[in-house]
Design a protein around this motif. Sequence first.
Motif, short mmCIF file in Angstrom:
data_model
loop_
_atom_site.label_atom_id
_atom_site.label_comp_id
_atom_site.label_asym_id
_atom_site.label_seq_id
_atom_site.Cartn_x
_atom_site.Cartn_y
_atom_site.Cartn_z
N LEU A 23 0.83 -1.21 0.00
CA LEU A 23 0.00 0.00 0.00
C LEU A 23 0.87 1.26 0.00
O LEU A 23 0.49 2.28 0.55
CB LEU A 23 -0.94 -0.03 1.21
N GLY A 24 2.04 1.13 -0.59
CA GLY A 24 2.99 2.25 -0.62
C GLY A 24 4.03 2.15 0.47
O GLY A 24 4.80 3.06 0.71
N HIS A 80 4.08 4.19 -13.55
CA HIS A 80 3.51 3.18 -12.65
C HIS A 80 2.00 3.11 -12.92
O HIS A 80 1.35 4.14 -13.01
CB HIS A 80 3.76 3.57 -11.20
N TYR A 98 -1.58 2.52 -11.87
CA TYR A 98 -2.50 2.46 -10.73
C TYR A 98 -3.85 1.94 -11.20
O TYR A 98 -4.17 1.98 -12.40
CB TYR A 98 -2.68 3.86 -10.12
N GLN A 133 -6.39 3.46 -10.92
CA GLN A 133 -7.01 4.64 -11.56
C GLN A 133 -6.66 4.72 -13.04
O GLN A 133 -7.35 5.41 -13.80
CB GLN A 133 -6.55 5.92 -10.84
N ASP A 134 -5.57 4.07 -13.43
CA ASP A 134 -5.11 4.14 -14.82
C ASP A 134 -5.56 2.94 -15.66
O ASP A 134 -5.32 2.89 -16.86
CB ASP A 134 -3.57 4.17 -14.85
N LEU A 187 -5.05 10.60 -1.11
CA LEU A 187 -4.81 11.71 -2.04
C LEU A 187 -5.52 11.49 -3.37
O LEU A 187 -5.95 12.45 -4.01
CB LEU A 187 -3.31 11.90 -2.27
N GLY A 188 -5.62 10.24 -3.78
CA GLY A 188 -6.41 9.93 -4.96
C GLY A 188 -7.69 9.29 -4.49
O GLY A 188 -7.64 8.31 -3.74
N PRO A 189 -8.84 9.78 -4.89
CA PRO A 189 -10.08 9.15 -4.45
C PRO A 189 -10.14 7.68 -4.90
O PRO A 189 -9.58 7.30 -5.93
CB PRO A 189 -11.17 9.97 -5.15
N GLY A 244 -3.23 1.73 -5.58
CA GLY A 244 -4.02 2.96 -5.62
C GLY A 244 -3.28 4.02 -4.85
O GLY A 244 -2.12 3.83 -4.48
N ALA A 245 -3.95 5.12 -4.57
CA ALA A 245 -3.38 6.08 -3.64
C ALA A 245 -3.36 5.44 -2.26
O ALA A 245 -4.20 4.59 -1.96
CB ALA A 245 -4.21 7.36 -3.62
N GLY A 246 -2.41 5.82 -1.41
CA GLY A 246 -2.31 5.24 -0.08
C GLY A 246 -3.65 5.27 0.62
O GLY A 246 -4.39 6.24 0.54
N TYR A 299 -4.12 3.66 4.04
CA TYR A 299 -3.90 3.75 5.48
C TYR A 299 -4.99 3.04 6.28
O TYR A 299 -5.28 3.41 7.41
CB TYR A 299 -3.75 5.22 5.92
N GLN A 349 -14.54 6.14 -10.28
CA GLN A 349 -13.65 6.82 -9.33
C GLN A 349 -14.49 7.81 -8.54
O GLN A 349 -15.31 8.54 -9.11
CB GLN A 349 -12.50 7.55 -10.03
#
Lengths: 155, 710
Positions: free
Chosen positions: B70-71, B183, B185, B187-188, B311-313, B359-361, B363, B389
């Motif tokens: 997860l990063g 990279h 994600y 999202q991509d 940071l990224g939904p 994805g975006a972190g 946490y 998204q």
Amino acid sequence: MATYKFQLNGRPSTAESWDPAQPLLYVLRNELGQHGPKFGCGLGQCGACTVLIDGKATRSCLTTVRQAAGKSITTIEALGTPEKPDAVQAAFIAEQASQCGYCTNGMVMTAKSLLAQNPKPTLEQVKQGMAGNLCRCGTHTRILRAVMRASGAAV
Amino acid sequence: MTTSTFSRRDLLKSGAAVLVGFTFAGRSAAQMAVGADAALGKPTGINDVDSFLAVHADGSVTVYTGKVDLGTGLRIAIRQMAAEELELPVERVNLVEGDTALTPDQGSTGGSTGLTQGGVQVRRAAATAREAFRNMTPADLASGKHFNMKVDPNAPLKDPKTYKVVSQPVLRPEVPLKATGRHVYVQDFTMAGMLHGRVIHPPVIGAKLMSVDESSIRSIPDVRAVRIESFLGVVAKDEWAAIRAARELKVTWSEGQTLPGSTGLGGYVRNAAVDRDETVINRGNTASAMTGAAKTFAASYYWPNQSHASLGPSCAVADMRDGGLTVWSSAQAPHNLRANMAKVFAVPLAKVRVVYMDGAGCYGGNGNDDVAADAVLLSRAVNAPVRVQWMRQDELGWDPKGPQQLIDLRAGLDAQGNIAAWEAEMWVPMNKPGTRPLLSIDAAGMAQDHGQGAGLMTQNADPPYAAGNVRVVAHHIKDTPLRPSNLRAPGKIANVFAVEAFTDELALAAGVDPVEYRLRGLKDPRAIEVIRRTADMFGWKPRPASAPRPVQGGVQIGYGFAYARYKQAENYVAMAMEVAVERTTGKVSVRRVACAHDCGLIVNPNALRNQVEGLIVQTLSRTLHEEVKFDRARVTSVDWVTYPILRFPDAPAIEVALINRPELPLYGAGEAAAVTVPGALANAIFDAAGARVRTAPFTPERVKTAIVGD
């Protein structure tokens, strides 16, 4: 549908959009295959979507495709490759200045623009220059070191 | 499988054709239906070596793990652990993570268990396979020979003294991809025929959908609304069309005021109905020890609701066609998501596949599971793959929250200033069995679990310092206003904040320097070492009594200290902080942080340091800035202005000392360094300005009030 022309990463490029108010971000990502710029907020508050327009760091989520027409757009993909990264990218790699990496596009592009305007910034100037870019993982100290390293400062 | 260039990235890039080029047991991808892991033939059982390891013709190996990066650096660390046991260079070990069709279910990547469970299981499989791997002939490798072995829990591990790969600062292989925009994600991720969806969340939590006027989006091309009871979404060919449609669709919702509001929430929680009281710790007799104490103390601490604030939904792509279901997701527990999707959508488990992509972190449990359900609902409705998204206001407004926490502490000191009695009472959300409910599934009126859990919130409320009489009670409250979820180091940030700030008050009352006071109460040499290392590194100057710090230019400088053993059983962390407090405004600037960190065996010191630094900055952000605000109807912290997080000008200088203990078990390091942050900060603020802040976030208004109050 209207056609918009601009320079993308040094090459003439055209994109079609049904809405002149469509943010450049979606055109880049969905039509032109540039996945480097990321959607983070769509509000110009986080910087994840940053690209260079005529050399200056710009929020592609707030720039409409019509505003981008005729301009020269640079995305992170054009700076360098994993094998041959440019100086800023190489500094991010050397400092391992990334965790999840979702903000990294914006960090690299903002740093690029910052260093173009001020090649030898102080740490305080870098902090201020990057203040509009958010990182949630807390990689700030490494990103700052990476930008200083890219400027040639000893880190 | 004969390619040595088989990489996770290639797998992901190929998307729906994720199986192309991958064969197992002689079957080709073409023979395998998407979503049908049984047909893949790849073992995924937790006890089989072949579930974890596959060999290739060139002698390289692919490791399969159900844990995900997860990063945090898990991706390189697990490769290092496997490479070490197999005696391979790390470059010769590939990794596939979190694809439920290919990887064993090793549980959720949470609670700092990525390496302690996931990595250790992979290491055991590699150790089991070492001899067999060494004896494989080129012909064996070329044929993709199986190990056909059960994982041996007693397989001898390599002697740490001979480690060549583990404990090396190997650079994370995905960083060059991230730094160059390459990279991939979730999202991509795109696939043929994929449509774009957006969900429309109501303006009021739990509102009923009354009416939808589809004519309001008629001018937007190729878009349709999908309504299922009170679930509302839009699907379009073009992403911008979906976004505009979601924004412009005219909808009427029912009104309602179901929330208590975030103002004064601590009082609400204190009076909330309790499901049960749990005695977490009961040692000695606190009541009589308190009566016999020379001095007694009491204080209350409050931690607010916080968002994961990715940071990224959250984003997912779902393809529900032909009786199967595939979901591309960055959820922290792909195997759990798979089981839940199978249950909710009534698809046989064997026909459901979740493919993890970064994805975006997150946490913890952010909006990832919810958005996956959104995508499945929409894909099912339009019979096409759909990418959803969330927008910024969806992520901050609707992710399940790290819940609020109220803690009362009482202590009695003996005549020598030692802790004679310690009582802690906390109010935390009750646990309910089952999976956390998904927003869209509830809205659509479909059956699902209504479990509740926010992680192990009751740990670390007892002082690590010698105290004979300790009692910790947790009140598990029935109703929590916002859907609770695990958010990094759940509960323990608030508990250690309370314990360490309160300990500072006790040290002051005892007239003992805060560092010395802590050392007096500790016998464990590892605890003592992190404290001494931190004090040395920081240049800690002992101060038996608190004296007002001079005001210079309207600013007072102070120093604070905190220590914790994470979960009272894992990492040792000590932290010192220097802050500047502006007296007239209450603004706090953290100038520098020093931290010594002992997590036993270090697998990758560079990635570990990145985690520790990140935890310090992220938790400073949570402590100084973050509170999810809500009124009677809705969350009002919905963007980066209403939910501010720390920015570069506030990033402190950080010095970290990592203590490696190769002979000892490893502990996960994705959370521990968070817990000492608010205590060290609160103590530094007190040292600077004489003001005790016991409620997070430490906003300028709060600090100012505390200064004036003193």
